[in-house]
Design an enzyme around this catalytic site. Sequence first.
Site, PDB file in Angstrom:
ATOM      1  N   HIS A 273       0.827  -1.217   0.000  1.00 50.45           N
ATOM      2  CA  HIS A 273       0.000   0.000   0.000  1.00 50.45           C
ATOM      3  C   HIS A 273       0.860   1.266   0.000  1.00 50.45           C
ATOM      4  CE1 HIS A 273      -3.883  -2.061   0.568  1.00 50.45           C
ATOM      5  NE2 HIS A 273      -3.214  -2.903   1.338  1.00 50.45           N
ATOM      6  N   ASP A 344      -0.204  -5.167   5.855  1.00 55.75           N
ATOM      7  CA  ASP A 344      -1.208  -6.085   5.312  1.00 55.75           C
ATOM      8  C   ASP A 344      -1.051  -6.233   3.803  1.00 55.75           C
ATOM      9  OD1 ASP A 344      -1.988  -3.333   5.147  1.00 55.75           O
ATOM     10  OD2 ASP A 344      -3.956  -3.974   4.460  1.00 55.75           O
ATOM     11  N   GLU A 345      -1.661  -7.267   3.284  1.00 58.15           N
ATOM     12  CA  GLU A 345      -1.840  -7.497   1.847  1.00 58.15           C
ATOM     13  C   GLU A 345      -0.550  -7.377   1.020  1.00 58.15           C
ATOM     14  OE1 GLU A 345      -6.393  -6.729   0.775  1.00 58.15           O
ATOM     15  OE2 GLU A 345      -5.265  -4.873   0.951  1.00 58.15           O
ATOM     16  N   ILE A 346       0.446  -8.159   1.402  1.00 59.09           N
ATOM     17  CA  ILE A 346       1.632  -8.280   0.552  1.00 59.09           C
ATOM     18  C   ILE A 346       1.258  -9.126  -0.673  1.00 59.09           C
ATOM     19  CG2 ILE A 346       3.992  -9.127   0.378  1.00 59.09           C
ATOM     20  CD1 ILE A 346       3.725  -6.817   2.318  1.00 59.09           C
TER      21      ILE A 346
END
Length: 587
Positions: A273, A344-346
């Site tokens: 992100h 988060d969200e690699i």
Amino acid sequence: MQAMNCTNTMVLEVVLFIICLLCYPVRGVEGADSASSAISVWPKPRNFSWPSQQAALLSPCFTITTNAPHHRHLLAAANRYQSLILTEHHRPLVNSVVNFSAKIPPLSSLAVIVVDPIAPLHHGVDESYSLAIPTSGSANLTAQTVWGAMRGLETFSQLVWGKPSIVAVGVFVWDSPLFAYRGVMLDTSRNYYPVEDILRTISAMSMNKLNVFHWHITDSQSFPLVLPSEPSLAEKGSYGSDMQYSPADVSRIVEYGLDRGVRVLPEIDAPAHTASWALAYPEIVACANMFWWPAETEWSDRIASAPGTGHLNPLNPKTYQVLNNVIRDMTILFPEPFYHSGSDEINPGCWKTDPTIQSFLSKGGTLSQVLEIFINSTLPYILSLNRTVVYWEDVLLDATVKVQSTYLPREHVILQTWNNEHNNTKRIVSSGYRVIVSSADFYYLDCGHGVYTGNNSNYDNQNGDSTGNGGSWCGPFKTWQNIYNYDITYGLTEQEAKLVLGGEVALWSEQADPTVLDARIWPRASAMAESLWSGNRDSSGMKRYAEATDRLNEWRGRMVSRGIGAEPIQPLWCVRNPGMCNTVHPI
């Protein structure tokens, strides 16, 4: 001069009393047990006693005094509530039937006593209070801390209504929250929110006794925060100079929160992100400015989970030069002891595009080891600045890229869960970590408005069953009933439940901006506020959502009169006919 003016106005109180008798329904004490017809408080206090449902005039000279007059945040709250109480003149949607007596003099003062006025607004601070409003004499509010006193002032304000103002008397309240963490998260990266909108949100939070404003400041779409050590991040990464938050803006927001008992918890999400960072530092961001989901590729091979690609490169030493400046500035700007570091969200597809990471993988390394390098390079620095670190649960629970628990010391790390409902909460606390619950299936306020990507053929069908049950991955829309009935410690042992710090609703802003802000959050966040403050069950253990409906209608109306654009939950007919819009049949 003020005392003389107040003395003169006392002459008018007898006249006002007669007007009150004409304006407000009066009944005998024998009917006083019908609590549903009385004014109520939201969130419902833990212990509320008003046996006679008596009311008296509020003196036009009403004052709030405190034993800590030099505490600037308490003084600001006392002055604010005194003004509100004297001028609000709330008109209930349903007339409250109360008992008047000519023997009850107007209430002229509220004395606020704080036992420990120096306790800071940190996680776990005592927010309990007791409030006594006798039928004669001064009302008294006693709290262990300033922050508990603010909760009691809000309760008192809701016990005043009408024009001329009347106040419930013969009242005793003892109150304290079930959960110490009660938050609202706002994403200001995908769309920008002016400072005034953030301040109004904090005001509404305080009204609802919520105490943590989780500010998700940056993301792939924009970097709106001006940092003294890294000004180019906002200069190049924001949507424009008129859509930035200066250090002065941050100071104003933090101080505004303290005046209302609301902590401001900042989040700088990294290493994923972070596409917006590439506008200032392209050399430290992998997969910047690539198309997020290339044609003819599987979802598992996507570059990002949504448009806007870019992850910080943990193998580039310059990444930490920039990031350490960012972290240091954040701890200076925000006094809050928690620091949210995201993580988060690699997306494996992003990191795999970078030559240095490709080389690392070719020598036997893994993407989880890349994330471990990042955590091990940043976490100790954050801890050295006397912060507790909050991460999204992915850092430990992601199926593909995650770190071992040995990299996440339990005494210094809190995990925020958003996936897999109760199951992930259970996994986190059973591993010994403290948790903040933000289940996307219950607490995500952006859900149900469809997917914002264009050229989406999923919507081209004639069956009315577009993907995602409402067109979004986390659909359908989360109603206030869904939120109110959610039990965040469901399925946990008593010891595991102690690790649940509380809950937080989240408004991600792909399809939200200031034009819809209030209605997206309120009164759904109010539903969570009561559930986390005093629970969602009555004294017999039954869910109380039916009884809560009428009270939430009333509270929503009061919020609107206070300038909060909360959406309605029922037609006005239902409000004016309490109980008639309920059902006794399972649906």
